[in-house]
Design a protein around this motif. Structure first.
Motif, PDB file in Angstrom:
ATOM      1  N   LEU A   1      28.663  75.325  29.386  1.00 59.91           N
ATOM      2  CA  LEU A   1      28.846  74.861  30.758  1.00 59.91           C
ATOM      3  C   LEU A   1      27.902  75.505  31.766  1.00 59.91           C
ATOM      4  O   LEU A   1      27.730  74.982  32.877  1.00 59.91           O
ATOM      5  N   GLY A   2      27.283  76.631  31.395  1.00 66.86           N
ATOM      6  CA  GLY A   2      26.476  77.384  32.347  1.00 66.86           C
ATOM      7  C   GLY A   2      25.319  76.595  32.933  1.00 66.86           C
ATOM      8  O   GLY A   2      25.084  76.610  34.151  1.00 66.86           O
ATOM      9  N   GLY A   3      24.585  75.886  32.078  1.00 67.77           N
ATOM     10  CA  GLY A   3      23.440  75.124  32.563  1.00 67.77           C
ATOM     11  C   GLY A   3      23.842  73.993  33.499  1.00 67.77           C
ATOM     12  O   GLY A   3      23.191  73.756  34.522  1.00 67.77           O
ATOM     13  N   GLY A   4      24.925  73.302  33.162  1.00 62.22           N
ATOM     14  CA  GLY A   4      25.395  72.207  34.001  1.00 62.22           C
ATOM     15  C   GLY A   4      25.909  72.680  35.345  1.00 62.22           C
ATOM     16  O   GLY A   4      25.692  72.028  36.375  1.00 62.22           O
ATOM     17  N   VAL A   5      26.601  73.820  35.348  1.00 60.42           N
ATOM     18  CA  VAL A   5      27.100  74.373  36.614  1.00 60.42           C
ATOM     19  C   VAL A   5      25.920  74.771  37.501  1.00 60.42           C
ATOM     20  O   VAL A   5      25.909  74.480  38.710  1.00 60.42           O
ATOM     21  N   ALA A   6      24.913  75.423  36.917  1.00 61.49           N
ATOM     22  CA  ALA A   6      23.724  75.792  37.692  1.00 61.49           C
ATOM     23  C   ALA A   6      23.043  74.551  38.265  1.00 61.49           C
ATOM     24  O   ALA A   6      22.625  74.528  39.428  1.00 61.49           O
TER      25      ALA A   6
ATOM     26  N   THR B   1      26.369  69.757  44.711  1.00 62.82           N
ATOM     27  CA  THR B   1      27.493  68.863  44.425  1.00 62.82           C
ATOM     28  C   THR B   1      28.518  69.648  43.610  1.00 62.82           C
ATOM     29  O   THR B   1      28.139  70.583  42.892  1.00 62.82           O
ATOM     30  N   PRO B   2      29.806  69.348  43.729  1.00 64.55           N
ATOM     31  CA  PRO B   2      30.812  70.076  42.942  1.00 64.55           C
ATOM     32  C   PRO B   2      30.490  70.001  41.457  1.00 64.55           C
ATOM     33  O   PRO B   2      30.215  68.911  40.934  1.00 64.55           O
ATOM     34  N   PRO B   3      30.481  71.121  40.741  1.00 62.46           N
ATOM     35  CA  PRO B   3      30.158  71.111  39.316  1.00 62.46           C
ATOM     36  C   PRO B   3      31.050  70.165  38.532  1.00 62.46           C
ATOM     37  O   PRO B   3      32.272  70.164  38.701  1.00 62.46           O
ATOM     38  N   ALA B   4      30.416  69.365  37.683  1.00 61.70           N
ATOM     39  CA  ALA B   4      31.174  68.397  36.889  1.00 61.70           C
ATOM     40  C   ALA B   4      32.201  69.094  36.003  1.00 61.70           C
ATOM     41  O   ALA B   4      33.287  68.564  35.748  1.00 61.70           O
TER      42      ALA B   4
END
Length: 218
Positions: A46-51, A58-61
């Motif tokens: 999830l780290g890359g997507g949150v970054a 935008t709110p992290p997916a």
């Protein structure tokens, strides 16, 4: 929702799973417990997507959609039951890491383009998405990040994938088939680079690890 609209989500979830497996595999090699394995899987997946989402503002997916929490859990359970049956070396980890890298460079670039970023920024964000989880995974596990390994290439395949996706989208050629072909290209380049020791030029042309070791021993 039509199939074309679901492609980025499917690729994103698959990327989360593959990176999460790499995190759990590293946790198993390090002797972490089950909780540590789940945490490392979540960081990697999830780290890359949150970054990516934080940079886009935008709110992290991963925080909006509980579906994103399922792949790390599945990865943790999978590694718990099958780790003793697979090779304990680095090969399996690299394969799953390469698969996550290939998918995340696509989804990161696509999301950046969807939010109106220019092509250069979209490619850079695709690379950030692809390498972010692996970087967090390695740092937390006290490993030298693959991103900074001078004997390997890591970000370059993701950058190439981002460029290809940007060109495909610009010409309205991106679809499931072209996306799969791009992911296969990035995956193959990453694995071949690891297998045959391909690497980018060093930061200083005259520097070499051998010379540095001699300097320390003098």
């Amino acid at each position: 929702m039509d199939t074309a609209a679901q492609i980025p989500l499917i690729l994103d979830l698959l990327g989360v799973f593959f990176f999460a497996v790499s995190g759990s595999l590293l946790a198993a090699r390090k002797g972490f417990d089950l909780v540590g394995s789940l945490l490392l899987a979540s960081l990697a997946g999830l780290g890359g997507g949150v970054a990516r989402d934080v940079i886009i503002d935008t709110p992290p997916a991963a925080f909006n959609d509980p579906t994103y929490l399922v792949p790390p859990l599945l990865a943790t359970v999978l590694v718990y039951f099958v780790f003793s049956r697979v090779e304990r070396g680095r090969r399996v980890l690299v394969i799953f890491d390469a698969a996550g890298l290939a998918l995340f460079c696509i989804t990161g670039t696509l999301k950046a383009l969807t939010f109106g970023l220019n092509p250069v920024a979209a490619v850079l964000l695709g690379v950030t998405t692809a390498v972010g989880g692996g970087l967090l995974r390695d740092v937390v596990a006290n490993e030298v990040p693959q991103l900074f390994d001078p004997r390997d290439i890591y970000a370059l395949p993701a950058m190439l994938g981002g460029v290809v996706v940007t060109v495909l989208v610009a010409h309205d050629w991106f679809n499931l088939l072209s996306g799969a072909a791009t992911a296969s290209m990035v995956f193959s380049l990453r694995v071949l680079a690891w297998r045959y020791g391909w690497h980018a030029p060093l930061a200083a042309r005259a520097w070499s690890p051998r010379r540095a070791r001699k300097g320390k021993s003098a």
